[in-house]
Design an enzyme around this catalytic site. Structure first.
Site, mmCIF file in Angstrom:
data_model
loop_
_atom_site.group_PDB
_atom_site.id
_atom_site.type_symbol
_atom_site.label_atom_id
_atom_site.label_comp_id
_atom_site.label_asym_id
_atom_site.label_seq_id
_atom_site.Cartn_x
_atom_site.Cartn_y
_atom_site.Cartn_z
ATOM 1 C CE1 TYR A 135 -4.231 -2.902 4.334
ATOM 2 C CE2 TYR A 135 -3.573 -0.605 4.130
ATOM 3 C CZ TYR A 135 -3.921 -1.806 3.544
ATOM 4 O OH TYR A 135 -3.955 -1.914 2.174
ATOM 5 C CB SER A 146 -0.875 0.003 1.248
ATOM 6 O OG SER A 146 -1.489 1.269 1.404
HETATM 7 N N1 LIG Z 1 -8.574 -0.486 -2.082
HETATM 8 C C1 LIG Z 1 -7.526 0.192 -1.681
HETATM 9 O O1 LIG Z 1 -7.605 1.416 -1.471
HETATM 10 C C2 LIG Z 1 -6.204 -0.490 -1.504
HETATM 11 C C3 LIG Z 1 -5.048 0.319 -1.489
HETATM 12 C C4 LIG Z 1 -3.812 -0.286 -1.328
HETATM 13 C C5 LIG Z 1 -3.730 -1.644 -1.165
HETATM 14 N N2 LIG Z 1 -4.871 -2.392 -1.158
HETATM 15 C C6 LIG Z 1 -4.710 -3.837 -0.976
HETATM 16 O O2 LIG Z 1 -5.225 -4.499 -2.112
HETATM 17 C C7 LIG Z 1 -5.688 -5.789 -1.726
HETATM 18 C C8 LIG Z 1 -7.092 -5.996 -2.260
HETATM 19 O O3 LIG Z 1 -7.944 -4.987 -1.734
HETATM 20 P P1 LIG Z 1 -9.317 -4.577 -2.452
HETATM 21 O O4 LIG Z 1 -9.405 -3.107 -2.353
HETATM 22 O O5 LIG Z 1 -9.441 -5.249 -3.751
HETATM 23 O O6 LIG Z 1 -10.367 -5.213 -1.417
HETATM 24 P P2 LIG Z 1 -11.847 -5.798 -1.672
HETATM 25 O O7 LIG Z 1 -12.486 -5.161 -2.853
HETATM 26 O O8 LIG Z 1 -12.523 -5.701 -0.342
HETATM 27 O O9 LIG Z 1 -11.597 -7.336 -2.042
HETATM 28 C C9 LIG Z 1 -11.017 -8.180 -1.080
HETATM 29 C C10 LIG Z 1 -10.733 -9.536 -1.665
HETATM 30 O O10 LIG Z 1 -10.074 -10.322 -0.652
HETATM 31 C C11 LIG Z 1 -10.894 -11.459 -0.322
HETATM 32 N N3 LIG Z 1 -10.834 -11.688 1.118
HETATM 33 C C12 LIG Z 1 -11.369 -10.928 2.104
HETATM 34 N N4 LIG Z 1 -11.131 -11.502 3.310
HETATM 35 C C13 LIG Z 1 -10.435 -12.637 3.071
HETATM 36 C C14 LIG Z 1 -9.911 -13.675 3.885
HETATM 37 N N5 LIG Z 1 -10.045 -13.673 5.225
HETATM 38 N N6 LIG Z 1 -9.268 -14.695 3.279
HETATM 39 C C15 LIG Z 1 -9.149 -14.726 1.943
HETATM 40 N N7 LIG Z 1 -9.609 -13.790 1.119
HETATM 41 C C16 LIG Z 1 -10.243 -12.757 1.677
HETATM 42 C C17 LIG Z 1 -12.299 -11.116 -0.804
HETATM 43 O O11 LIG Z 1 -13.042 -12.321 -1.062
HETATM 44 P P3 LIG Z 1 -14.672 -12.318 -1.054
HETATM 45 O O12 LIG Z 1 -15.086 -11.656 -2.346
HETATM 46 O O13 LIG Z 1 -15.066 -13.747 -1.004
HETATM 47 O O14 LIG Z 1 -15.104 -11.543 0.143
HETATM 48 C C18 LIG Z 1 -11.986 -10.300 -2.062
HETATM 49 O O15 LIG Z 1 -11.665 -11.144 -3.129
HETATM 50 C C19 LIG Z 1 -5.563 -5.870 -0.208
HETATM 51 O O16 LIG Z 1 -4.363 -6.529 0.133
HETATM 52 C C20 LIG Z 1 -5.472 -4.408 0.194
HETATM 53 O O17 LIG Z 1 -4.779 -4.259 1.398
HETATM 54 C C21 LIG Z 1 -6.094 -1.844 -1.337
#
Ligand SMILES: NC(=O)c1ccc[n+]([C@@H]2O[C@H](COP(=O)([O-])OP(=O)(O)OC[C@H]3O[C@@H](n4cnc5c(N)ncnc54)[C@H](OP(=O)(O)O)[C@@H]3O)[C@@H](O)[C@H]2O)c1
Length: 253
Positions: free
Chosen positions: A158, A145
């Site tokens: 986080y 991140s």
């Molecule tokens: N969005 C941001 O602003 C942002 C910024 C920087 C980094 N990130 C990082 O990017 C990554 C993805 O984030 P996102 O924004 O795409 O989140 P998201 O839209 O909430 O999607 C989360 C994904 O992770 C899965 N997941 C949730 N809990 C889990 C668990 N306990 N075990 C296995 N899988 C799990 C979910 O599966 P289900 O669909 O089955 O719930 C979904 O596929 C994360 O590592 C996050 O820290 C995000």
């Protein structure tokens, strides 16, 4: 031997992971995704990847529960053997994760443990268990991140775990060098997904703040990220190793 290379994307059912799966498929790579509970979303990704002409399979995985990992790789290797004639894959993308917004003064031990389990312990041991199933010359991409470089109140637990993932990336790059596996971090800025309750989609004050602190002047979208991860799975990226690639549109430069 599979004719196509194969990528395993954790958390590939929604958000960034979904966009990674689609962009990886556009490179002619077959895809395996994991999801936690949203079977329907995972099925939709399978359909979208298949419509691009690549194969896709989804496996349920709770990445905060390391005791599931052996069983998970048993299932993945059985699938690979029966469908691809190999039990190996090429690219591991450690993406799954959940958010937490809490001040240091309010963060509980349980919350810190939850962040540790899903963002660091799981990445460490899933990778450890994945390595024997990876082809030499493969790639690992760990999702971190922007919050590791810049600091905002409530992101400490986080962001500290993502910091650990970035250090882990460099150690992996060293230790996997004999097998010519390159390992990199992709560090997205704020992206409008369901992450952390979806506030990057709905919190207008935050959206304004992020847009104003970003050189390119807007909130990030999932399709800002997947193509960068897909690029790291191509031959063109073969000399990128042990790096942190920030993908924020130029936030807080
Ligand atoms: N969005 C941001 O602003 C942002 C910024 C920087 C980094 N990130 C990082 O990017 C990554 C993805 O984030 P996102 O924004 O795409 O989140 P998201 O839209 O909430 O999607 C989360 C994904 O992770 C899965 N997941 C949730 N809990 C889990 C668990 N306990 N075990 C296995 N899988 C799990 C979910 O599966 P289900 O669909 O089955 O719930 C979904 O596929 C994360 O590592 C996050 O820290 C995000």
């Amino acid at each position: 031997m599979s004719k196509n290379k194969i990528a395993l994307v954790t958390g590939g059912s929604r958000g960034l992971g979904k966009d990674m799966a689609i962009n990886i498929a556009k490179k002619g790579i077959d895809v395996i995704i994991t999801y936690h509970s949203n079977t329907k979303a995972a099925e939709a990704v399978i359909a979208e990847v298949e419509s691009l002409g690549q194969s896709c399979e989804a496996f349920q995985l709770d990445s905060s529960n390391t005791s599931q990992f052996d069983e998970f790789f048993n299932k993945v290797s059985s699938y690979l053997k029966s469908e691809k004639g190999t039990d190996r894959f090429d690219f591991l993308i450690n993406n799954a994760g959940t958010g937490l917004y809490e001040l240091i003064s309010e963060t509980s031990e349980d919350q810190l443990d939850a962040m540790y389990n899903i963002h660091f312990k799981s990445v460490y041991f899933l990778t450890q268990k994945a390595i024997p199933f990876m082809n030499n010359g493969g790639r690992i991409i760990n999702i971190s991140s922007g919050l590791v470089r810049y600091s905002f109140p409530t992101a400490s637990a986080y962001a500290c775990m993502k910091g650990a993932v970035e250090v882990f990336t460099r150690y992996l790059a060293k230790e996997l060098a004999p097998r010519k596996i390159a390992v990199n971090t992709v560090a997205p800025g704020a992206i409008a997904t369901d992450f952390g309750g979806g506030e990057n989609k709905t919190n207008t004050k935050k959206i304004e703040f992020i847009s104003g602190s970003t050189a390119l002047g807007r909130m990030g979208q999932p399709d800002d990220i997947g193509g960068v991860v897909a690029f790291l799975c191509t031959e063109d990226a073969k000399w990128v190793n042990g790096q942190r690639i920030e993908v924020t549109g130029g936030m807080l430069l």
